[in-house]
Design a protein around this motif. Sequence first.
Motif, PDB file in Angstrom:
ATOM      1  N   SER A 144       0.839  -1.202   0.000  1.00  0.00           N
ATOM      2  CA  SER A 144       0.000   0.000   0.000  1.00  0.00           C
ATOM      3  C   SER A 144       0.873   1.251   0.000  1.00  0.00           C
ATOM      4  O   SER A 144       0.500   2.283  -0.568  1.00  0.00           O
ATOM      5  CB  SER A 144      -0.920   0.002   1.230  1.00  0.00           C
ATOM      6  N   ASP A 145       2.033   1.172   0.637  1.00  0.00           N
ATOM      7  CA  ASP A 145       2.984   2.275   0.697  1.00  0.00           C
ATOM      8  C   ASP A 145       4.321   1.768   0.153  1.00  0.00           C
ATOM      9  O   ASP A 145       5.152   1.263   0.905  1.00  0.00           O
ATOM     10  CB  ASP A 145       3.137   2.754   2.150  1.00  0.00           C
ATOM     11  N   PRO A 146       4.567   1.902  -1.155  1.00  0.00           N
ATOM     12  CA  PRO A 146       5.814   1.388  -1.730  1.00  0.00           C
ATOM     13  C   PRO A 146       7.053   2.032  -1.109  1.00  0.00           C
ATOM     14  O   PRO A 146       7.006   3.156  -0.605  1.00  0.00           O
ATOM     15  CB  PRO A 146       5.695   1.763  -3.215  1.00  0.00           C
ATOM     16  N   ALA A 147       8.152   1.292  -1.139  1.00  0.00           N
ATOM     17  CA  ALA A 147       9.411   1.797  -0.595  1.00  0.00           C
ATOM     18  C   ALA A 147       9.783   3.122  -1.239  1.00  0.00           C
ATOM     19  O   ALA A 147       9.536   3.345  -2.426  1.00  0.00           O
ATOM     20  CB  ALA A 147      10.520   0.774  -0.822  1.00  0.00           C
ATOM     21  N   GLY A 148      10.385   4.007  -0.432  1.00  0.00           N
ATOM     22  CA  GLY A 148      10.764   5.323  -0.932  1.00  0.00           C
ATOM     23  C   GLY A 148      12.104   5.314  -1.622  1.00  0.00           C
ATOM     24  O   GLY A 148      12.220   5.659  -2.790  1.00  0.00           O
ATOM     25  N   LEU A 149      13.154   4.921  -0.908  1.00  0.00           N
ATOM     26  CA  LEU A 149      14.484   4.798  -1.492  1.00  0.00           C
ATOM     27  C   LEU A 149      14.873   3.337  -1.605  1.00  0.00           C
ATOM     28  O   LEU A 149      14.445   2.498  -0.813  1.00  0.00           O
ATOM     29  CB  LEU A 149      15.534   5.505  -0.625  1.00  0.00           C
ATOM     30  N   GLN A 150      15.698   3.055  -2.596  1.00  0.00           N
ATOM     31  CA  GLN A 150      16.291   1.730  -2.727  1.00  0.00           C
ATOM     32  C   GLN A 150      17.779   1.908  -2.989  1.00  0.00           C
ATOM     33  O   GLN A 150      18.200   2.878  -3.629  1.00  0.00           O
ATOM     34  CB  GLN A 150      15.649   0.954  -3.876  1.00  0.00           C
ATOM     35  N   ALA A 151      18.581   0.987  -2.485  1.00  0.00           N
ATOM     36  CA  ALA A 151      20.032   1.073  -2.663  1.00  0.00           C
ATOM     37  C   ALA A 151      20.582  -0.244  -3.184  1.00  0.00           C
ATOM     38  O   ALA A 151      20.130  -1.324  -2.778  1.00  0.00           O
ATOM     39  CB  ALA A 151      20.712   1.432  -1.340  1.00  0.00           C
ATOM     40  N   PHE A 152      21.552  -0.136  -4.092  1.00  0.00           N
ATOM     41  CA  PHE A 152      22.289  -1.293  -4.597  1.00  0.00           C
ATOM     42  C   PHE A 152      23.786  -1.029  -4.449  1.00  0.00           C
ATOM     43  O   PHE A 152      24.281   0.045  -4.808  1.00  0.00           O
ATOM     44  CB  PHE A 152      22.006  -1.536  -6.088  1.00  0.00           C
ATOM     45  N   HIS A 153      24.491  -2.005  -3.925  1.00  0.00           N
ATOM     46  CA  HIS A 153      25.955  -1.951  -3.889  1.00  0.00           C
ATOM     47  C   HIS A 153      26.463  -3.278  -4.426  1.00  0.00           C
ATOM     48  O   HIS A 153      26.266  -4.333  -3.808  1.00  0.00           O
ATOM     49  CB  HIS A 153      26.453  -1.721  -2.466  1.00  0.00           C
ATOM     50  N   LEU A 154      27.105  -3.232  -5.590  1.00  0.00           N
ATOM     51  CA  LEU A 154      27.692  -4.437  -6.173  1.00  0.00           C
ATOM     52  C   LEU A 154      28.967  -4.770  -5.422  1.00  0.00           C
ATOM     53  O   LEU A 154      29.952  -4.030  -5.468  1.00  0.00           O
ATOM     54  CB  LEU A 154      27.999  -4.208  -7.652  1.00  0.00           C
ATOM     55  N   LEU A 155      28.958  -5.891  -4.723  1.00  0.00           N
ATOM     56  CA  LEU A 155      30.124  -6.315  -3.944  1.00  0.00           C
ATOM     57  C   LEU A 155      31.069  -7.188  -4.757  1.00  0.00           C
ATOM     58  O   LEU A 155      32.280  -7.183  -4.538  1.00  0.00           O
ATOM     59  CB  LEU A 155      29.671  -7.076  -2.694  1.00  0.00           C
ATOM     60  N   GLU A 156      30.491  -7.937  -5.701  1.00  0.00           N
ATOM     61  CA  GLU A 156      31.318  -8.865  -6.476  1.00  0.00           C
ATOM     62  C   GLU A 156      30.586  -9.244  -7.757  1.00  0.00           C
ATOM     63  O   GLU A 156      29.375  -9.455  -7.766  1.00  0.00           O
ATOM     64  CB  GLU A 156      31.600 -10.132  -5.657  1.00  0.00           C
ATOM     65  N   HIS A 157      31.321  -9.337  -8.861  1.00  0.00           N
ATOM     66  CA  HIS A 157      30.836  -9.963 -10.088  1.00  0.00           C
ATOM     67  C   HIS A 157      32.028 -10.672 -10.710  1.00  0.00           C
ATOM     68  O   HIS A 157      32.915 -10.037 -11.286  1.00  0.00           O
ATOM     69  CB  HIS A 157      30.233  -8.948 -11.063  1.00  0.00           C
ATOM     70  N   SER A 158      32.035 -11.977 -10.569  1.00  0.00           N
ATOM     71  CA  SER A 158      33.178 -12.757 -11.035  1.00  0.00           C
ATOM     72  C   SER A 158      32.713 -13.902 -11.930  1.00  0.00           C
ATOM     73  O   SER A 158      31.591 -14.392 -11.817  1.00  0.00           O
ATOM     74  CB  SER A 158      33.951 -13.316  -9.843  1.00  0.00           C
ATOM     75  N   GLY A 159      33.595 -14.329 -12.831  1.00  0.00           N
ATOM     76  CA  GLY A 159      33.330 -15.487 -13.673  1.00  0.00           C
ATOM     77  C   GLY A 159      32.227 -15.287 -14.683  1.00  0.00           C
ATOM     78  O   GLY A 159      31.595 -16.273 -15.102  1.00  0.00           O
ATOM     79  N   GLY A 160      31.969 -14.058 -15.081  1.00  0.00           N
ATOM     80  CA  GLY A 160      30.911 -13.833 -16.064  1.00  0.00           C
ATOM     81  C   GLY A 160      30.890 -12.397 -16.532  1.00  0.00           C
ATOM     82  O   GLY A 160      31.795 -11.600 -16.262  1.00  0.00           O
ATOM     83  N   GLU A 161      29.819 -12.052 -17.228  1.00  0.00           N
ATOM     84  CA  GLU A 161      29.686 -10.706 -17.766  1.00  0.00           C
ATOM     85  C   GLU A 161      28.222 -10.303 -17.784  1.00  0.00           C
ATOM     86  O   GLU A 161      27.337 -11.075 -17.407  1.00  0.00           O
ATOM     87  CB  GLU A 161      30.262 -10.646 -19.183  1.00  0.00           C
ATOM     88  N   GLY A 162      27.961  -9.063 -18.234  1.00  0.00           N
ATOM     89  CA  GLY A 162      26.582  -8.545 -18.276  1.00  0.00           C
ATOM     90  C   GLY A 162      26.217  -7.889 -16.959  1.00  0.00           C
ATOM     91  O   GLY A 162      27.075  -7.464 -16.173  1.00  0.00           O
ATOM     92  N   GLY A 163      24.925  -7.820 -16.687  1.00  0.00           N
ATOM     93  CA  GLY A 163      24.458  -7.258 -15.423  1.00  0.00           C
ATOM     94  C   GLY A 163      24.528  -5.747 -15.336  1.00  0.00           C
ATOM     95  O   GLY A 163      24.627  -5.205 -14.230  1.00  0.00           O
ATOM     96  N   ALA A 164      24.487  -5.058 -16.481  1.00  0.00           N
ATOM     97  CA  ALA A 164      24.468  -3.589 -16.436  1.00  0.00           C
ATOM     98  C   ALA A 164      23.169  -3.113 -15.802  1.00  0.00           C
ATOM     99  O   ALA A 164      22.110  -3.727 -15.982  1.00  0.00           O
ATOM    100  CB  ALA A 164      24.605  -3.013 -17.842  1.00  0.00           C
ATOM    101  N   SER A 165      23.244  -2.033 -15.056  1.00  0.00           N
ATOM    102  CA  SER A 165      22.064  -1.485 -14.392  1.00  0.00           C
ATOM    103  C   SER A 165      21.406  -0.431 -15.269  1.00  0.00           C
ATOM    104  O   SER A 165      22.075   0.372 -15.930  1.00  0.00           O
ATOM    105  CB  SER A 165      22.446  -0.871 -13.046  1.00  0.00           C
ATOM    106  N   LEU A 166      20.087  -0.410 -15.239  1.00  0.00           N
ATOM    107  CA  LEU A 166      19.282   0.507 -16.044  1.00  0.00           C
ATOM    108  C   LEU A 166      18.503   1.436 -15.117  1.00  0.00           C
ATOM    109  O   LEU A 166      17.894   0.993 -14.147  1.00  0.00           O
ATOM    110  CB  LEU A 166      18.296  -0.294 -16.901  1.00  0.00           C
ATOM    111  N   LEU A 167      18.518   2.733 -15.428  1.00  0.00           N
ATOM    112  CA  LEU A 167      17.693   3.718 -14.741  1.00  0.00           C
ATOM    113  C   LEU A 167      16.933   4.534 -15.784  1.00  0.00           C
ATOM    114  O   LEU A 167      17.467   4.861 -16.844  1.00  0.00           O
ATOM    115  CB  LEU A 167      18.548   4.660 -13.889  1.00  0.00           C
ATOM    116  N   VAL A 168      15.675   4.860 -15.454  1.00  0.00           N
ATOM    117  CA  VAL A 168      14.837   5.700 -16.308  1.00  0.00           C
ATOM    118  C   VAL A 168      14.129   6.719 -15.429  1.00  0.00           C
ATOM    119  O   VAL A 168      13.557   6.352 -14.391  1.00  0.00           O
ATOM    120  CB  VAL A 168      13.783   4.867 -17.081  1.00  0.00           C
ATOM    121  N   ASP A 169      14.170   7.979 -15.819  1.00  0.00           N
ATOM    122  CA  ASP A 169      13.474   9.025 -15.069  1.00  0.00           C
ATOM    123  C   ASP A 169      11.990   8.960 -15.398  1.00  0.00           C
ATOM    124  O   ASP A 169      11.538   9.477 -16.421  1.00  0.00           O
ATOM    125  CB  ASP A 169      14.044  10.397 -15.422  1.00  0.00           C
ATOM    126  N   GLY A 170      11.228   8.332 -14.519  1.00  0.00           N
ATOM    127  CA  GLY A 170       9.799   8.163 -14.768  1.00  0.00           C
ATOM    128  C   GLY A 170       9.050   9.469 -14.875  1.00  0.00           C
ATOM    129  O   GLY A 170       8.102   9.590 -15.657  1.00  0.00           O
TER     130      GLY A 170
END
Length: 366
Positions: free
Chosen positions: A185-211
Amino acid sequence: MVGRGMRVVVSEQDMDNCQCAACVHVDTKQRLLDTFSIPQDISITTGLETKHQINVEWSDGHRSQYSKQFLKHAVGHFDKRSIIRQGLENIELWDSSIAKKAPKVKDEHTDRIPLILEEIHKYGFVYVDLAPATPEATEALLRSISFIRETHYGGFYDFTADLASKDTAYTNIALEAHTDTTYFSDPAGLQAFHLLEHSGGEGGASLLVDGFKVARDLCEEDPEAYEILATTNVHSHASGNDGISIQPYRGFPVFQHDVATGNLMQIRWNSSDRAAIELPIGEVGKWYDAARKWDAMLKKEENEYWAQLKPGTVLIFDNWRVLHGRSAFTGKRRICGGYINRDDWISKFKMTHFGKDVVLGRLASG
């Protein structure tokens, strides 16, 4: 009139806004006055204007002092009061070109929380340098803004693509631009991501769009489609975990506006979690047509900002404004972060940006 240009203070509503220590608690700023004990026929017996305030004695013997600044903001000015209440001021809309000047707060700032909140308020997101690049430091950063919101997934999260929680975020598949927790009913206000590790692969780019920017474009290009998305209630749910099916107490439109000012306040968009649409079966096609246009505009290359997260830089964004997603990836990708309630981060922003006196000075009942 009382004095030169101030309106006369004559109603129970005006006495209800008395700011004296007998009517408002000095520390908590809560009302002490029993509003409904004020006589409906109350009137002024005397009124005196000084340089900075107006002194009033009421027919029941109570005495009030109103600063001219307080009265100025108490008389109407709903649009100006809403700027303080909503935290909407000097917002800058953006597209993919934001990549050239993405907002960032560096680690050397000792008192960086006001700077972080200023950037989130203006752009809807910010990168924060963090040392050391650990879950503990990330959690401490978020808690310095406000408490971390607990959900059915837990509080502070630290996860890999192992489906430990039954949500597509816990996989390695691509995710289209969306907002999180539309099923609350009350969606989260802020969200945070911290990439700690990405090993043995590729991809995973983050996407943002100004709604907010894309919503403005839709409103200009197709006002009818915008109106449909702003008025049609849509239901959502989270039902992947055993024994859980979370749903808001009602459906909400994709675009939520402040009813007093018309300002766009919130975007709720997540097709993965969408349930019923509140329209008769013969009219639901109108919503799908409007949503198709909105979806296409979100996916325009000019509106998509792509970036690779890296250890040591935390991404924090406004989940009521900025949609996020990611590309598919391979290998081990470990992310930590959390949610913060909207009311709490806006409260801290307002108090650091406008100051306590300005914020409290806009609280009069009208």
